[in-house]
Design an enzyme around this catalytic site. Structure first.
Site, PDB file in Angstrom:
ATOM      1  N   ASP A  67       0.819  -1.211   0.000  1.00 33.45           N
ATOM      2  CA  ASP A  67       0.000   0.000   0.000  1.00 33.45           C
ATOM      3  C   ASP A  67       0.853   1.262   0.000  1.00 33.45           C
ATOM      4  O   ASP A  67       2.073   1.207   0.181  1.00 33.45           O
ATOM      5  CB  ASP A  67      -0.961   0.001   1.204  1.00 33.45           C
ATOM      6  CG  ASP A  67      -0.267  -0.377   2.518  1.00 33.45           C
ATOM      7  OD1 ASP A  67       0.974  -0.360   2.566  1.00 33.45           O
ATOM      8  OD2 ASP A  67      -0.968  -0.678   3.492  1.00 33.45           O
ATOM      9  N   ASN A 136      -7.149  -2.145  14.250  1.00 31.16           N
ATOM     10  CA  ASN A 136      -8.557  -2.421  13.922  1.00 31.16           C
ATOM     11  C   ASN A 136      -8.719  -3.686  13.080  1.00 31.16           C
ATOM     12  O   ASN A 136      -9.796  -3.952  12.564  1.00 31.16           O
ATOM     13  CB  ASN A 136      -9.175  -1.214  13.185  1.00 31.16           C
ATOM     14  CG  ASN A 136      -8.479  -0.918  11.867  1.00 31.16           C
ATOM     15  OD1 ASN A 136      -7.563  -1.640  11.458  1.00 31.16           O
ATOM     16  ND2 ASN A 136      -8.894   0.135  11.192  1.00 31.16           N
ATOM     17  N   HIS A 138      -7.000  -4.364  10.254  1.00 31.30           N
ATOM     18  CA  HIS A 138      -6.747  -4.211   8.820  1.00 31.30           C
ATOM     19  C   HIS A 138      -5.469  -4.948   8.400  1.00 31.30           C
ATOM     20  O   HIS A 138      -4.578  -5.179   9.206  1.00 31.30           O
ATOM     21  CB  HIS A 138      -6.718  -2.727   8.405  1.00 31.30           C
ATOM     22  CG  HIS A 138      -5.501  -1.953   8.759  1.00 31.30           C
ATOM     23  ND1 HIS A 138      -5.488  -0.569   8.825  1.00 31.30           N
ATOM     24  CD2 HIS A 138      -4.227  -2.325   9.066  1.00 31.30           C
ATOM     25  CE1 HIS A 138      -4.280  -0.157   9.143  1.00 31.30           C
ATOM     26  NE2 HIS A 138      -3.496  -1.203   9.301  1.00 31.30           N
ATOM     27  N   GLU A 143      -9.493  -1.701   5.342  1.00 28.13           N
ATOM     28  CA  GLU A 143     -10.091  -1.311   6.600  1.00 28.13           C
ATOM     29  C   GLU A 143     -11.366  -2.125   6.883  1.00 28.13           C
ATOM     30  O   GLU A 143     -11.973  -2.675   5.954  1.00 28.13           O
ATOM     31  CB  GLU A 143     -10.450   0.183   6.552  1.00 28.13           C
ATOM     32  CG  GLU A 143      -9.244   1.108   6.324  1.00 28.13           C
ATOM     33  CD  GLU A 143      -8.395   1.308   7.580  1.00 28.13           C
ATOM     34  OE1 GLU A 143      -8.020   0.318   8.225  1.00 28.13           O
ATOM     35  OE2 GLU A 143      -8.104   2.467   7.902  1.00 28.13           O
TER      36      GLU A 143
HETATM   37  P1  PGA Z   1       2.495  -1.492  12.816  1.00 27.34           P
HETATM   38  O1  PGA Z   1       1.359  -1.367  11.717  1.00 27.34           O
HETATM   39  O2  PGA Z   1       3.407  -2.596  12.358  1.00 27.34           O
HETATM   40  O3  PGA Z   1       3.160  -0.170  12.829  1.00 27.34           O
HETATM   41  O4  PGA Z   1       1.808  -1.839  14.100  1.00 27.34           O
HETATM   42  C1  PGA Z   1       0.787  -2.506  11.172  1.00 27.34           C
HETATM   43  C2  PGA Z   1      -0.345  -2.135  10.258  1.00 27.34           C
HETATM   44  O5  PGA Z   1      -1.004  -1.098  10.457  1.00 27.34           O
HETATM   45  O6  PGA Z   1      -0.601  -2.904   9.311  1.00 27.34           O
END
Ligand code: PGA
Length: 236
Positions: A67, A136, A138, A143
């Site tokens: 992404d 959350n 995702h 999302e």
């Molecule tokens: P993080 O993010 O590794 O910084 O916890 C993971 C994500 O949002 O996919």
């Protein structure tokens, strides 16, 4: 699904890097799907180290990132292209032309998304997709929603993601509100998935994703239907 509980973040990173190295060493012209965020940083540093020590050669590897934020230039310090270059790609013997991150500045996002899908297909599909998980649930920037979105597409980031990522931007106002992400179908088409999650704060959502109901409200839960997932977790 194989679930491994690592004793600490260092072990999680080493195990993850070892699986990636095995796939690169066993696969002609390997194609990796890569993730950003704080979770894979240790893995990338282990890969850089292994490359410097001659245990893995990236010269025939192609990478596709999950992404990118919309509206950020690749030279912006919070863009995912910048992240990948600074944590991994600038430090290994990969051909930069073989590294792809969705273009968050594309004038026609729909066309760009289609192009990204066709590039992945042209390289023979993703051999190994690395995934983290958001607070959350995702994966990539897929999302929570009422449906799973199949292909690469533009998303409106949820307030929870904006808040979670504001630590990198200094303030939630500065976090872009949209991003382009591989879809759930793109992710599920990978031949192998390595899912990593670390920290007490991620324990509940990770267990819900790995063992709870499969629902688009927790996008990562769809991984339960993938035939080849290794989840490496550390909740200490
Ligand atoms: P993080 O993010 O590794 O910084 O916890 C993971 C994500 O949002 O996919």
């Amino acid at each position: 699904m194989k679930v491994i509980y690592a004793k600490d973040y260092e072990e999680l990173s080493r195990l993850t890097a070892n699986i990636i190295i095995s796939v690169i060493n066993l696969t002609p012209n390997p194609v990796l799907g890569l993730a950003t965020g704080s979770t894979p940083i240790g893995t990338y540093s282990a890969l850089v180290d292994a490359n410097k020590r001659g245990f893995v050669d990236f010269s025939e590897t192609t990478t596709f990132n999950l992404d990118e934020y919309c509206g950020l230039n690749p030279s912006h310090e919070q863009s995912y292209r910048y992240f990948m270059n600074s944590h991994l790609l600038n430090h290994i013997n990969i051909h930069k032309d073989n590294t792809f991150v969705p273009d968050g500045l594309a004038a026609d996002m729909k066309q760009q998304a289609r192009l990204y899908e066709s590039l992945i297909e042209a390289r023979g599909g993703i051999d190994l997709q690395l995934l983290g998980i958001g607070p959350n649930g995702h994966i990539g920037f897929n999302e929570p929603d009422t449906v799973f979105h199949k292909e690469t597409h533009t998303v409106e980031l949820t307030q929870s993601t904006i808040e979670a990522n504001s630590r990198f931007f200094g303030s939630s106002e500065l976090v872009p509100k949209q991003a382009v992400t591989m879809g759930m179908g793109t992710i599920m088409a990978a031949k192998r998935i390595v899912f990593i999650s670390t920290g007490k704060a991620k324990e509940k959502i990770t267990k819900r994703a790995l063992f709870g109901e499969v629902t688009p409200e927790v996008p990562a839960s769809l991984l339960q239907y993938h035939p080849n997932v290794t989840a490496i977790c550390c909740f200490n």
